[in-house]
Write an enzyme that holds these catalytic residues in place. Structure first.
Site, short mmCIF file in Angstrom:
data_model
loop_
_atom_site.label_atom_id
_atom_site.label_comp_id
_atom_site.label_asym_id
_atom_site.label_seq_id
_atom_site.Cartn_x
_atom_site.Cartn_y
_atom_site.Cartn_z
N LEU A 1 -4.74 9.55 7.91
CA LEU A 1 -6.05 8.91 8.03
C LEU A 1 -5.95 7.43 7.67
O LEU A 1 -5.30 7.11 6.68
CB LEU A 1 -7.05 9.61 7.09
CG LEU A 1 -7.51 10.99 7.60
CD1 LEU A 1 -8.29 11.73 6.52
CD2 LEU A 1 -8.37 10.86 8.86
N HIS B 1 -10.44 1.44 2.37
CA HIS B 1 -10.19 2.47 3.37
C HIS B 1 -11.38 2.37 4.33
O HIS B 1 -12.47 2.83 4.01
CB HIS B 1 -10.09 3.86 2.73
CG HIS B 1 -9.79 4.94 3.71
ND1 HIS B 1 -8.59 5.59 3.76
CD2 HIS B 1 -10.54 5.46 4.72
CE1 HIS B 1 -8.59 6.46 4.76
NE2 HIS B 1 -9.77 6.41 5.35
N HIS C 1 0.86 -1.20 0.00
CA HIS C 1 0.00 0.00 0.00
C HIS C 1 0.89 1.24 0.00
O HIS C 1 1.49 1.58 1.02
CB HIS C 1 -0.88 0.01 1.26
CG HIS C 1 -1.85 1.15 1.31
ND1 HIS C 1 -3.18 0.99 1.59
CD2 HIS C 1 -1.68 2.49 1.14
CE1 HIS C 1 -3.78 2.16 1.58
NE2 HIS C 1 -2.88 3.10 1.31
N ASP D 1 1.55 2.74 3.52
CA ASP D 1 0.71 3.93 3.32
C ASP D 1 1.55 5.19 3.29
O ASP D 1 1.11 6.26 3.75
CB ASP D 1 -0.37 4.04 4.40
CG ASP D 1 -1.49 5.00 3.99
OD1 ASP D 1 -1.61 5.29 2.80
OD2 ASP D 1 -2.21 5.49 4.88
N HIS E 1 -4.38 -0.22 6.24
CA HIS E 1 -3.84 0.61 7.33
C HIS E 1 -4.70 0.57 8.59
O HIS E 1 -5.23 1.59 9.02
CB HIS E 1 -3.61 2.06 6.88
CG HIS E 1 -4.68 2.66 5.99
ND1 HIS E 1 -6.02 2.67 6.32
CD2 HIS E 1 -4.60 3.26 4.78
CE1 HIS E 1 -6.70 3.25 5.36
NE2 HIS E 1 -5.86 3.62 4.42
N HIS F 1 1.41 5.44 -1.79
CA HIS F 1 1.00 6.56 -2.64
C HIS F 1 2.26 7.11 -3.29
O HIS F 1 3.13 7.65 -2.59
CB HIS F 1 0.32 7.66 -1.82
CG HIS F 1 -0.91 7.17 -1.12
ND1 HIS F 1 -2.18 7.31 -1.66
CD2 HIS F 1 -1.07 6.52 0.06
CE1 HIS F 1 -3.06 6.76 -0.83
NE2 HIS F 1 -2.41 6.28 0.22
N LYS G 1 -9.62 -0.25 -5.33
CA LYS G 1 -9.57 0.46 -4.06
C LYS G 1 -10.91 1.14 -3.78
O LYS G 1 -11.44 1.85 -4.63
CB LYS G 1 -8.45 1.51 -4.10
CG LYS G 1 -8.33 2.34 -2.83
CD LYS G 1 -7.84 1.52 -1.65
CE LYS G 1 -7.96 2.28 -0.34
NZ LYS G 1 -6.80 3.06 -0.01
#
Ligand code: DOR
Ligand code: ZN
Length: 380
Positions: A248, A165, A42, A276, A203, A44, A128
């Site tokens: 978050l 999420h 995971h 994350d 997460h 970004h 996702k």
């Protein structure tokens, strides 16, 4: 420092990893650990100048990574995913072997045939689910899980993982309860409707999430970040408001952090590494409405291994970092290896991105300025 398409990135550390290809001999001592090369399930990576600034941090350590689709605009088509994958590969430093695994950004009306074709054609590794308005660039996300029920049915049928999420966005639900509330009121009913659906609860931050995943079948797993293993919610308010620790789902009470540490170091196959890592520039973090996200990629592995050492669980580190993820995704284990040695390092206080107009933006990493006790072995 290297130059890329008009942008250049100032890298405070210039490190090249040594990977031994082929058959791996795993070795360990209290000072030195050689493991199968890990993957990040995971991350970004962003796009444009930030992509070029951050991708090396991930690719120098991890062989593969599940890349989040919450760009602006999000990755909602096969073509967009293929083009983004290309931009990631073009941004890699020479000689680094790294495979980005792409994800589709689900919306209320994501076409089922596109999702299925993208998965069958190996473009999308997973889809996702962002509840709409739950986090960065989630405005186009899903308004309610029941709206995409038929899409989810397709995913269960073809075995495509749904990455979640797991938070509600209802302002009436306290922000520290939003994960537990989501699990009870949305995820549990979803899995009752689709018992075979493959789900990664991303997460996780609470003992309720740990218990839910442990109590589910082998089709349900969770990723755990380094920051949720290292900080509790007090970190955001230590001596003032500390936006660097705002992410978050937000970090919760200490007892939840301890539950996550027990889960990550338990050796259970349902828990695996997902950083994350979510870079934002200083101006986006230090803002009256600052962005959520912690850029941990530069030292994620070293941060995780300290946790395993502190918990007396170094024997389970490789399984968490390099084996449970591929097993869940049905992918082969990496054949390359990586050595981590007991050697202190000071984490850089910032990374810089220099854009075409010559303005410099800083991105602060997790553990900025701190000393970590393990280092990844460098080429001589
Ligand atoms: O802290 C976070 N940052 N959590 C997310 O879910 C998204 C991420 C981001 O993209 O900035
Ligand atoms: Zn994320």
């Amino acid at each position: 420092m290297f130059s890329l398409l008009g942008f250049f990135v100032v890298c405070p550390v210039d490190r090249v990893l040594k990977f031994n290809q082929g058959v791996i001999t795993l070795t360990s001592s209290s000072e030195r650990l050689t493991i199968r090369q890990p993957d990040d399930w995971h991350v970004h990576l962003r796009d444009g100048p930030i992509l070029k600034a951050v991708v090396e941090s991930t690719a120098r350590v991890f062989r593969r990574a599940i890349v989040m689709p919450n760009l602006n605009p999000p990755i909602k088509s096969i073509d967009a995913a293929v083009a983004y994958r290309e931009r990631i590969l073009e941004s890699l430093p020479t000689g680094v072997s790294f495979t980005p695994l792409m994800t589709a950004y689900l919306t209320d009306n994501f076409p089922e045939d596109v999702l299925e074709r993208g998965y069958i054609e190996d473009v999308f590794s997973a889809a996702k689910l962002y509840p709409a308005h739950s986090t960065t660039n989630s405005e186009d996300g899903v308004s309610d899980l029941t709206v995409i029920d038929s899409l989810v049915e397709t995913m269960a049928r073809i075995g495509m993982p749904l990455l979640i999420h797991g938070e509600v966005v209802d302002p009436d639900i306290d922000i520290f309860d939003r994960e537990a509330y989501f699990i009870e009121n949305h995820l549990s009913p979803l899995l009752n409707r689709h018992p075979d659906l493959r789900v990664v609860l991303e997460h996780i931050t609470t003992e309720q999430a740990v218990e839910f995943v442990e109590g589910s079948g082998s089709n349900v797993a969770a990723t755990i970040t380094p920051h949720h293993l290292r900080i509790n919610r007090n970190a955001m308010f230590a001596g003032g408001f500390r936006s660097d620790f705002y992410c978050l789902p937000v970090a919760k009470r200490e007892r939840h952090r301890l539950a996550l540490r027990r889960a990550a170091t338990s050796g259970k196959a349902c828990f695996f590494l997902g950083t994350d890592s979510a870079p934002h520039t200083r101006s986006a973090k230090e803002n009256s409405c600052g962005c959520a996200g912690i850029f941990n990629a530069p030292n994620a592995l070293e941060s995780y291994i300290e946790v395993f050492e502190e918990e007396g669980a170094l024997d389970y580190f490789e399984a968490f970092a390099s084996e449970h993820g591929p097993a869940f995704y049905g992918l082969p284990l990496n054949t390359s290896s990586l050595t981590i040695v007991k050697k202190t390092q000071v984490v850089p206080t910032f990374f810089e991105v220099v854009n075409a107009t010559n303005s410099i933006e800083k991105i602060l990493p997790f553990h900025a300025g701190e000393t970590l006790s393990w280092s990844i072995e460098l080429d001589q």
